[in-house]
Design a protein around this motif. Structure first.
Motif, PDB file in Angstrom:
ATOM      1  N   ASP A  70       0.830  -1.210   0.000  1.00  0.00           N
ATOM      2  CA  ASP A  70       0.000   0.000   0.000  1.00  0.00           C
ATOM      3  C   ASP A  70       0.868   1.265   0.000  1.00  0.00           C
ATOM      4  O   ASP A  70       0.634   2.201  -0.775  1.00  0.00           O
ATOM      5  CB  ASP A  70      -0.973   0.005   1.190  1.00  0.00           C
ATOM      6  N   GLY A  71       1.910   1.269   0.838  1.00  0.00           N
ATOM      7  CA  GLY A  71       2.765   2.446   0.907  1.00  0.00           C
ATOM      8  C   GLY A  71       3.459   2.715  -0.417  1.00  0.00           C
ATOM      9  O   GLY A  71       3.592   3.870  -0.849  1.00  0.00           O
ATOM     10  N   ILE A  96      -0.485  -5.880  -1.281  1.00  0.00           N
ATOM     11  CA  ILE A  96      -0.658  -6.329   0.103  1.00  0.00           C
ATOM     12  C   ILE A  96      -0.930  -5.076   0.928  1.00  0.00           C
ATOM     13  O   ILE A  96      -0.019  -4.295   1.213  1.00  0.00           O
ATOM     14  CB  ILE A  96       0.613  -7.036   0.627  1.00  0.00           C
ATOM     15  N   ASN A  98      -1.555  -3.737   4.119  1.00  0.00           N
ATOM     16  CA  ASN A  98      -1.520  -3.918   5.576  1.00  0.00           C
ATOM     17  C   ASN A  98      -1.699  -2.584   6.307  1.00  0.00           C
ATOM     18  O   ASN A  98      -1.480  -2.493   7.506  1.00  0.00           O
ATOM     19  CB  ASN A  98      -0.217  -4.608   6.001  1.00  0.00           C
ATOM     20  N   SER A 100       0.100  -0.094   6.396  1.00  0.00           N
ATOM     21  CA  SER A 100       1.305   0.446   7.039  1.00  0.00           C
ATOM     22  C   SER A 100       2.530   0.353   6.132  1.00  0.00           C
ATOM     23  O   SER A 100       2.542  -0.387   5.156  1.00  0.00           O
ATOM     24  CB  SER A 100       1.604  -0.304   8.338  1.00  0.00           C
ATOM     25  N   TYR A 101       3.527   1.141   6.493  1.00  0.00           N
ATOM     26  CA  TYR A 101       4.855   1.011   5.910  1.00  0.00           C
ATOM     27  C   TYR A 101       5.558  -0.083   6.722  1.00  0.00           C
ATOM     28  O   TYR A 101       6.228   0.208   7.715  1.00  0.00           O
ATOM     29  CB  TYR A 101       5.619   2.328   6.026  1.00  0.00           C
ATOM     30  N   GLY A 102       5.365  -1.319   6.308  1.00  0.00           N
ATOM     31  CA  GLY A 102       5.845  -2.446   7.098  1.00  0.00           C
ATOM     32  C   GLY A 102       7.345  -2.442   7.323  1.00  0.00           C
ATOM     33  O   GLY A 102       7.820  -2.552   8.467  1.00  0.00           O
TER      34      GLY A 102
HETATM   35 MG   LIG Z   1       2.200  -1.763   3.656  1.00  0.00          MG
END
Ligand SMILES: [Mg+2]
Ligand SMILES: Cc1ncc(C[n+]2csc(CCOP(=O)(O)OP(=O)(O)O)c2C)c(N)n1
Lengths: 184, 168
Positions: A70-71, A96, A98, A100-102
């Protein structure tokens, strides 16, 4: 489910497909779970997985699956209109999401707030956009491959990362073995 | 000589089949020429780093790429040039309109023009500057050089090369 659990789930589907994988922990996870010459790991250049995969899908006929985040899509939003207007039938963009910036410590992105990536992809001209819950990823991915139409999948899952080693393979080696797999 | 046609002819002769563009006024003619060629797939991109991603993918898929963009885009693409094109060692001819040079009417364009060659030099990117129309004769050799060494290569084309801005 977190990203690494989804990748474990879908590894058998990905195995013989051309895969372009997002920077950072996503690539480390895929590399640790099932390293294949058909995987192109991004070691840098946040945001360009979807573009690299699109160029690849346009240049040759094999199915291409992009594992994006997403990021990364948010940082290269211009990719969505380009995909919407040009993506060939062998192109699957699996985001994917999530929220967030995983890779950098799970800082929230706007997709966990008011922003809807699937809606943005549709508005950009992507005709076939599917929203998927983590547990259904394998089934949805298999269907997208079998349908043989350009597809954007937005996979909603939990934020979190598995602890995997960094990829020490030289980038030119990654690229060279990938190109041989593409041509093979 | 029609330089738009000559550039497109050389691209085709060097088997370049995948071209992405972000427009510049100076590049309008060559972009139109590329768009009309049946043997070149033209895909406009929204930002030049995105375009370089497309080119990287196309090259790995077996098609020789090129990007046509403005020199201001050097400011947009440094990370992509260093961490994608150079790091994975990929060829990329960059046909760049060199705004802010002699015969430039828009003062703001000079602000990136003064950094353009310094940035390219800092990145060790082979750089050619077309100032006279006859400089285009080198284009074919530059394309061959690019795919020989698998590097990004910059071809800066200034207003004088394109014939200025008509009435100025
Ligand atoms: Mg992400
Ligand atoms: C230009 C740039 N800015 C920031 C970073 C740091 N960075 C690397 S990965 C990443 C997060 C990517 O998030 P996402 O695409 O959602 O993938 P996730 O890890 O969440 O699956 C960030 C911010 C970077 N590599 N490049």
């Amino acid at each position: 489910m977190i990203r690494s659990e989804i990748l474990k789930d879908i590894a058998p589907i990905l195995r013989d497909k051309l895969v372009v994988c997002n920077i950072g922990i996503p690539s480390q996870e895929l590399h640790a779970i099932d390293d294949q010459p058909t995987n192109f790991y991004m070691l840098g250049t946040m945001g360009l997985a979807s573009s690299i995969g699109l160029g690849l899908a346009l240049a040759q006929p094999k199915p291409v699956i992009v594992i994006d985040g997403d990021g990364s899509v948010l940082t290269n939003l211009g990719t969505l209109p380009t995909i919407g207007n040009n993506a060939p039938s062998n192109y699957i963009l699996m985001i994917i999401d999530n929220g967030s910036y995983g890779s950098t410590g799970d800082q929230p992105t706007y997709t966990g707030m008011k922003t809807d990536l699937a809606g943005m992809a549709r508005a950009a001209g992507c005709d076939n956009v599917v929203e998927v819950q983590d547990v259904d990823t394998g089934e949805a991915l298999q269907k997208a491959i079998e349908d043989g139409v350009a597809t954007v999948m937005v996979v909603k899952c939990d934020s979190g990362n598995a602890k995997m080693p960094v990829i020490s393979m030289d980038p030119v080696v990654i690229r060279d073995r990938f190109m041989k797999a593409v041509a093979g | 000589m029609n330089i738009d046609k000559k550039i497109a002819d050389d691209l085709v002769a060097n088997d370049i089949r995948f071209v992405t563009t972000v427009p510049c006024k100076q590049l309008a003619g060559v972009i139109e020429e590329v768009d009309q060629r049946d043997d070149i797939f033209h895909i406009p991109s929204n930002k030049e780093d995105e375009g370089m991603g497309l080119c990287a993918g196309a090259w790995m898929g077996g098609k020789r790429p090129a990007i046509i963009m403005q020199n201001t885009a050097i400011g947009v693409t440094i990370n992509t040039l260093a961490t994608l094109i150079q790091y994975y060692r990929m060829p990329l001819p960059m046909i760049i309109s060199y705004r802010g040079e002699l015969r430039e009417p828009v003062a703001c364009q000079v602000e990136m023009a003064v950094h353009t060659k310094a940035l390219l030099a800092q990145l060790n990117i082979p750089t050619y500057h077309f100032h006279w129309q006859r400089d285009v004769e080198e284009f074919d050799n530059i394309l061959k050089y690019t795919f020989m060494c698998n590097k990004p290569v910059a071809i800066l084309t200034d207003a004088n090369f394109w014939g200025g801005y008509g009435d100025q």
